[in-house]
Each structure stands twice: as structure tokens, then as C-alpha cells.
Design a protein around this motif. Structure first.
Motif, mmCIF file in Angstrom:
data_model
loop_
_atom_site.group_PDB
_atom_site.id
_atom_site.type_symbol
_atom_site.label_atom_id
_atom_site.label_comp_id
_atom_site.label_asym_id
_atom_site.label_seq_id
_atom_site.Cartn_x
_atom_site.Cartn_y
_atom_site.Cartn_z
ATOM 1 N N PRO A 59 -44.397 -40.742 -18.862
ATOM 2 C CA PRO A 59 -44.760 -42.164 -18.874
ATOM 3 C C PRO A 59 -45.870 -42.484 -17.869
ATOM 4 O O PRO A 59 -45.753 -42.179 -16.686
ATOM 5 N N LYS A 89 -43.624 -34.442 -24.591
ATOM 6 C CA LYS A 89 -43.309 -35.359 -23.492
ATOM 7 C C LYS A 89 -42.090 -34.847 -22.720
ATOM 8 O O LYS A 89 -41.137 -34.318 -23.305
ATOM 9 N N ASN A 133 -39.606 -46.415 -19.069
ATOM 10 C CA ASN A 133 -39.981 -45.080 -18.613
ATOM 11 C C ASN A 133 -38.764 -44.208 -18.311
ATOM 12 O O ASN A 133 -38.854 -42.968 -18.349
ATOM 13 N N ASN A 134 -37.611 -44.833 -18.018
ATOM 14 C CA ASN A 134 -36.381 -44.076 -17.775
ATOM 15 C C ASN A 134 -35.432 -44.092 -18.965
ATOM 16 O O ASN A 134 -34.321 -43.552 -18.878
ATOM 17 N N VAL A 142 -46.590 -49.009 -16.732
ATOM 18 C CA VAL A 142 -45.334 -48.675 -16.054
ATOM 19 C C VAL A 142 -45.138 -49.654 -14.903
ATOM 20 O O VAL A 142 -46.086 -49.987 -14.182
ATOM 21 N N GLY A 202 -39.263 -43.252 -22.729
ATOM 22 C CA GLY A 202 -39.851 -42.439 -21.675
ATOM 23 C C GLY A 202 -39.233 -41.061 -21.645
ATOM 24 O O GLY A 202 -39.104 -40.397 -22.674
ATOM 25 N N GLU A 226 -45.470 -46.528 -23.959
ATOM 26 C CA GLU A 226 -44.145 -46.841 -24.482
ATOM 27 C C GLU A 226 -44.099 -46.700 -25.996
ATOM 28 O O GLU A 226 -43.063 -46.340 -26.561
ATOM 29 N N HIS A 246 -43.057 -39.002 -12.385
ATOM 30 C CA HIS A 246 -41.984 -38.879 -13.374
ATOM 31 C C HIS A 246 -41.644 -37.412 -13.597
ATOM 32 O O HIS A 246 -40.464 -37.015 -13.594
ATOM 33 N N ALA A 257 -47.838 -40.866 -14.176
ATOM 34 C CA ALA A 257 -47.064 -39.909 -14.965
ATOM 35 C C ALA A 257 -46.558 -38.779 -14.069
ATOM 36 O O ALA A 257 -45.453 -38.245 -14.285
#
Length: 707
Positions: free
Chosen positions: A464, A537, A248-249, A468, A253, A444, A489, A486
């Protein structure tokens, strides 16, 4: 007993495997149970909104036999309990605009599962712990039995010895003459007392043995009941690994990792308010405390109406801070001291604002949380909301929630909310409101989240939110799904943006950051429907060397998105230090402000700009870094009606450098206001740029300078 004391001293954490909305069919949630009880009394919990030209009149609650719960300040409204028979009468009051039931809201997790590797370790340690306490119980029982038997043998031997003496004395007593019988009788009485004492000793030994067995069993039961928290403590102590930066990072993501590395961003100095089920701020990974000096700056519990946003842990999932802790960890988790999750803005500060239980809550508590987080001394930069409801948007209660969000937005705050997990083509509110960024969830593999629910449409961006990795309040690791996850984030990405602009002395409004987030969003070909993808995204920054290069939001700001600027000074005398155009005080300065719509090269979406207002301020100061002096003249240029992508606008100006000005550096600051032509919301965007421009020599050099 030592074993008992050791077990009793175990501290209590709490672990409960649950489904976020899983209640027994015959078990109502606390909020619903409260409403059922209220309805049984013939009452209703309502929000009362007052007209724009009226004042909030709390006396109406008493007038109609109600109970006041809360009065709002950012909207003209209050919450109260009132007899149902008086609701229509209250609606007829001249000052009253709406009377509506207090709506129910709910967290928006789609599902979760314990991390398999950690679960396997948990089960191993659980078996080890069970084995240890069983062995300890058996050892304690064996020792107690051994001690009892040994004591019993000693007492029996003593009793036999006394009995032999008694029998011997009794025979002597039978043969003794009258003169000696009193002596033997006294001895016999003494032996009888000693035998009685032995019997008492046997009873005491048995009682002590039974007590030790009871304590041992009690200690075992206590240890058994503390099994999960003790095992979690063992797991916490055993976790010493470096926190893993997960998908996610990374590039799958929002690639916040690139923003950390390339721009040295971590969220420092930015404040996020998490409106949720409460947060375990005592976790080291979330700061280890609350108040000044801690990562968690403060909070409030609007569910129980107290200043501590940690609800005492209870016996059911709705009494814990699971959802809120999961959310906050993804946004601001530090990844230190045994922390397993590193958040997007891992050094940002936060407020823990409890507005609902684990399963459900009241809309009025959410409004109160928005109000709390948008006013000093606990005003946040960003409000993150992982909850929602689907009441029709024209319902009075929804209108009041919208008014609260608008008030917070107008106060300069950025509001972010999850779109919901029902697969609808529209977002739940508050995500569906015009001034709230609606966030959908992606996986992902770059597809839309559709596991245990499906991400709603009507979104601005996606982030993301499928499988997660995050943690519960006891630091156990879980994989989670849903737009709830999400949301933090996106909120934390905006925190990185705010940190960047502060470091670079840029002053954008929340409209700028909103549009920046959308225009820098990255396309996702596997989500072709814009209803569910929005602008794309959320994308923090591109990885160095990437091909093709796709600007992230931080990259776009570094390129002065969406208007790159330059100030060209025309008639300067020379360049001071090879940098600053020099002008004598008392002369005219000619300069051009050159503005280019660079959305064709910065960010990921073209955008035509309209209604561009440009203001140039000549701000005096003597040395770099010193405060500006008062009396700075301002030039407001004529409105630029349209500036298409890639086009240049040159704004000429002449400025007379007055004799009253202080010699030294002169800063030309630019203030820009504009809208994007394709924005149906007509969102006003503002941004200010400092620009160290020219040098005015001191009097000794400037001939004719008045003495």
C-alpha cells in the motif's frame, strides 16, 4: 497581565503545509548550500574506498590537506572534504580503490494532502481560536482604558482640590501682613509640590496605560504566531476516538489485520531501523520517549552527527521529521493515546536513524546509518529505507552503497527500500541492489500507484502506497502517496513473520524470509506487467472463510512452506504417552525424514527446489523445555539435487542410541539449506525446525543398562 502570561505559556508544536520537494527557486537545500560553499572554497566532499588487501588509512586525508568526516567499519572506506586539486593525487595512492563524490539521496514521497475532515475541524478551531484571542485583546484594552480613565479622574479630582486650596491660600497670602506671610508661603510651596505630584501621577498612569496596551498587543502577536500549534494542541486533546483500521491493513492492502487476529501477531520482540529524516519519538503513538523501556530503543543523527535523532524544529520543512514520522507511523504506530494510525507491526520496537533532511541527504550518511543499524548493541532485524538515487550502478559511490547493503545482509539483516516514484522500468538504489527488497506502491483499488508520480518497476513486491492515512510530527492527519510509504508496510510485515518464527522455535535466515515474502505475494490482475508488480502485493494472512483462499506469508509458514516435513520412526517399542516412539538405550533407531515440496499447496507461487542439504541432529534433553545436552550426533544426508513442486523425498537413516546418553525425551532437529531453481540470484535459504521425536526409558526399564 494574566492574558499575556496565559498566551506566553502556550507550548510549541509545529505545523507546516508543504510539498516534500518544494523550495523557492532561489533557495537551495541545506545540503546543496553546503556543497556550493565547499565548491566555492575549491573543495569536494568525497568517499574514499580502499582495496580489499589494504587497511583504511585516515592519515591520507591530512596528507592531502583534507578534513576527515567519518570512517566506516562494514566497508573499507572513509568520507572527507578535500581540495579538488588533490583528488587525482589521492586516487594514485596504492591503497586507494575509488575516490568518488559523496552522492545525494532523497526521500521518496510522491505527494500528500491534509485529511479533509480533519482540515475542516482544524479551520473551525482556528477560527474559534482567532475569535478568542481577538476578544481577549479587545477586553484587555477596554479594561486597561477603563482603569486608566478611572485613575485619571481620581488624579484630576485630587488636583482640582489641591488647586482650590492653593488659590485660596494665595488670596490669603496677598492680604496677609508681613508677620503671617512666611506661613502662607510655606503652604503655597507645599501645594505646589502636591500639584507637581499629581502631574507625575498622571504621567505614570499614562505610562502604565501605554505599557499595558503594548503588552496586550504583544500577547496578541505571540498568540497569533502560536495559532497553529495551539490549534493542534486543541485537536489532540479533542481526539478521543478509537483508532480506525484503514484499507492498507485490510484486504485491499496487505491484510495484516488477519495476521493480528488469527495468529496473535503484533511485532513484539522485533526491531526495525528506520533510516529517514528523523522521527518524532516523543509522540505517544510512537512510544513517548527513547532508550531502555521505550518503544524507540535508540537512534542517531548522522546529518548533524549527534545521538539525538530528533532535529530541533526550525522554520522550514527540511528542518523537521515529517517524512520519517509518516513512515514510522505506518510501520509501528501503536494506535493509542490519541494516536490516529495503527501500524502493521504496532508493538514492534524501532530505531530512529536520521540520514537526510526533509529534501535531500548524502549517501555517506545512509551508509553510516546502515552500518550503525547492523552492528551491536543497536543491531536491527530489519532496515527500512524510504529514499533513493538514480546514479549509474557502476559508479564508485553506488558500488560502495551496495557493499554496505551486502555487508548488512550477510550479517543476517533484511533490507527493504522503496523503488521510487518516477515510473521508470527499474528501481532506484538501494532498492535496485540484489540484497535489498524493492517495494513498489499500489492503490486501494488494486491499481499501480500513479498519482503525483508513478511507482518504479524492477520491484520484488508491491505494498500500500497511494492515499494512505498517516500523521505528521504534530499528530495532524495526512493522506500520502509514494513508494516511501509502501516500504514500511513491507518492513513491518516481515516483522510479523519474524515474530511468528520466534514463537514457533523456527530459525530461518533472511533469505528464507525474503523468498517467503515473494512466494506468498498475491496476484493483482489490474497490474499485468511483472516489471511493476514483481511477485505481487505483500499479503500477510487470509481472512477466515475467504473463498477463494489465498495464502498469506504467515499462512504459508504455518504450513511449513516450502518443505513440509515428517520424521517416521520405524522400529520403536511402543508410544510413550501415546505420542513419543520409545527406544531402549543401546539399540539402533531406524527412521526416515520425509520432505515434500509443498509450494503447490502453500504460498502462491510454484517453485522447484535444488541443491537441498538436510542435516538431522539428535539433541538430548531430559524434560520438555530444558536445554539440550552437549555431544549431539549429527547426520548430514546426501545432497538432493532437485525437488519439484508437489514431490516427496524420503531420506532414511540409522542411529545408534549410545549408552552415554541421558534417558528421557530426544529431539531430532532438522536443518535445511536450499535454493529455488528459478532464482537468478541463487539466494541461499536456510531454516531449522525443532522436532520432539522419541522416548528413551530410564535405566530401571531398560534391561542391560550398565551400572
Amino acid at each position: 497581565m494574566k492574558f499575556s502570561k496565559a498566551v506566553v505559556s502556550l507550548f510549541f508544536l509545529f505545523l507546516l503545509i508543504f510539498s516534500s520537494f518544494a523550495f523557492a527557486e532561489d533557495q537551495a537545500s541545506p545540503a546543496q548550500a553546503y556543497l556550493d560553499e565547499l565548491h566555492a572554497q575549491g573543495k569536494e566532499r568525497v568517499i574514499v574506498s580502499f582495496k580489499d588487501d589494504a587497511e583504511v588509512d585516515a592519515s591520507l586525508v591530512d596528507k592531502y590537506g583534507g578534513k576527515l568526516i567519518r570512517v566506516f567499519t562494514i566497508i573499507k572506506a572513509l568520507v572527507c572534504e578535500i581540495p579538488q586539486e588533490n583528488i587525482e593525487l589521492l586516487k594514485q595512492e596504492e591503497a586507494v580503490k575509488y575516490v568518488a563524490p559523496d552522492p545525494l539521496i532523497a526521500p521518496q514521497p510522491g505527494g500528500e494532502e491534509r485529511d479533509p475532515e480533519e482540515l475542516a475541524e482544524f479551520l473551525r478551531l482556528k477560527e474559534e481560536y482567532l475569535t478568542n484571542i481577538k476578544e481577549a485583546r479587545q477586553a484587555a484594552i477596554r479594561q486597561a482604558t477603563k482603569d486608566y480613565v478611572a485613575a485619571l479622574k481620581g488624579i484630576i479630582a485630587e488636583k482640582k482640590q489641591i488647586q482650590d486650596l492653593y488659590n485660596k491660600t494665595l488670596r490669603k497670602f496677598a492680604k496677609a501682613d508681613k508677620k503671617n506671610r512666611p506661613l502662607y508661603r510655606a503652604q503655597l510651596m507645599q501645594y505646589r509640590a502636591m500639584l507637581k505630584e499629581c502631574n507625575n501621577k498622571m504621567k505614570e498612569a499614562l505610562q502604565e496605560y501605554r505599557q499595558e496596551i503594548s503588552e496586550t498587543k504583544g500577547a496578541y502577536v505571540t498568540a497569533l504566531n502560536s495559532l497553529e500549534e495551539k490549534v493542534n494542541e486543541m485537536m489532540l486533546l479533542s481526539y478521543t476516538g478509537t483508532v480506525e483500521v484503514r484499507w492498507n491493513n485490510l484486504e485491499a492492502g496487505l491484510n495484516s489485520h488477519a495476521a493480528w487476529d488469527r495468529y496473535n501477531l503484533d511485532g513484539t520482540g522485533i526491531k526495525i531501523a528506520f533510516l529517514d529524516t528523523g522521527i518524532n519519538y516523543l509522540m505517544p503513538n510512537l512510544g513517548g520517549g527513547i532508550g531502555p523501556g521505550f518503544k524507540c530503543l535508540g537512534g542517531y543523527d548522522f546529518v548533524d552527527d549527534d545521538s539525538d535523532s530528533i532535529n530541533p524544529l526550525g522554520d522550514s520543512p527540511e528542518e523537521t521529521e515529517i517524512h520519517g514520522t509518516e513512515v514510522a507511523s505506518l510501520g509501528v504506530g501503536q494506535g493509542v493515546d490519541g494516536g490516529k494510525v495503527i501500524g502493521v507491526a504496532y508493538n514492534a520496537s524501532y530505531y530512529a536513524v536520521r540520514v537526510m533532511r526533509q529534501d535531500i541527504g548524502f549517501g555517506s550518511d545512509a551508509i553510516a546509518g546502515i552500518e550503525w543499524a547492523s552492528t551491536e548493541p543497536h543491531k536491527a532485524d530489519i532496515i527500512s529505507m524510504s529514499f533513493g538515487s538514480y546514479d549509474p550502478e557502476n559508479n564508485p559511490e553506488v558500488i560502495m552503497m551496495r557493499e554496505a547493503c551486502n555487508a548488512a545482509y550477510n550479517a543476517g539483516i533484511i533490507l527493504v527500500a522503496g523503488s521510487g516514484n518516477s515510473g521508470y522500468t527499474y528501481s532506484a538504489w538501494p532498492a535496485g541492489f540484489e540484497n535489498v527488497i524493492s517495494v513498489g506502491a499500489h492503490a486501494e483499488d488494486q491499481t499501480l500507484y500513479n498519482n503525483v508520480g508513478s511507482s518504479n518497476g524492477g520491484v520484488d513486491i508491491v505494498a500500500p502506497g497511494a492515499r494512505v492515512y498517516t500523521v505528521h510530527p504534530d499528530n495532524s492527519a495526512w493522506w500520502v502517496w509514494g513508494t516511501s510509504f509502501a516500504t514500511p508496510h513491507a518492513s513491518a510485515l516481515i516483522a510479523l513473520q519474524l515474530q511468528y518464527v520466534k514463537q514457533n522455535n523456527t530459525q530461518p535466515n533472511n533469505g528464507y524470509l525474503w523468498e517467503l515474502t515473494k512466494h506468498s505475494a498475491k496476484d493483482m490482475p489490474l497490474i499485468p506487467d511483472p516489471v511493476y508488480l514483481g511477485s505481487g502485493k505483500a499479503w500477510a494472512a487470509e481472512t477466515l472463510g475467504a473463498d477463494p483462499w489465498v495464502d498469506g506469508s504467515i499462512d504459508a509458514m504455518a504450513e511449513k512452506w516450502p518443505l513440509s516435513y515428517d520424521i517416521a520412526y520405524d522400529n520403536y517399542l511402543y508410544l510413550e504417552e501415546g505420542l513419543y516412539p520409545a527406544y531402549y538405550i543401546g539399540t539402533n533407531m531406524y527412521y526416515d525424514v520425509n520432505l515434500t515440496n509443498n509450494t503447490d499447496t502453500a504460498g502462491n507461487h510454484l517453485g522447484d527446489i535444488e541443491n537441498l542439504e538436510v542435516t538431522a541432529t539428535q539433541a538430548y534433553y531430559q524434560h520438555e523445555g530444558e536445554a539440550n545436552l552437549p555431544g549431539s550426533p549429527i547426520c548430514a544426508f546426501s545432497t538432493v539435487s532437485s525437488l519439484t513442486a508437489g514431490s516427496l523425498e524420503i531420506l532414511p537413516d540409522t542411529y545408534y542410541l549410545p549408552w552415554a546418553m541421558v534417558p528421557g525425551l530426544n529431539r531430532t532437529a532438522l536443518d535445511l539449506e536450499f535454493e529455488f531453481a528459478d532464482d537468478t540470484s541463487n539466494r541461499l535459504i536456510k531454516v531449522s525446525y525443532p522436532y520432539a521425536g522419541l522416548w528413551c526409558p530410564p535405566p530401571a526399564i531398560n534391561e542391560g543398562f550398565p551400572q
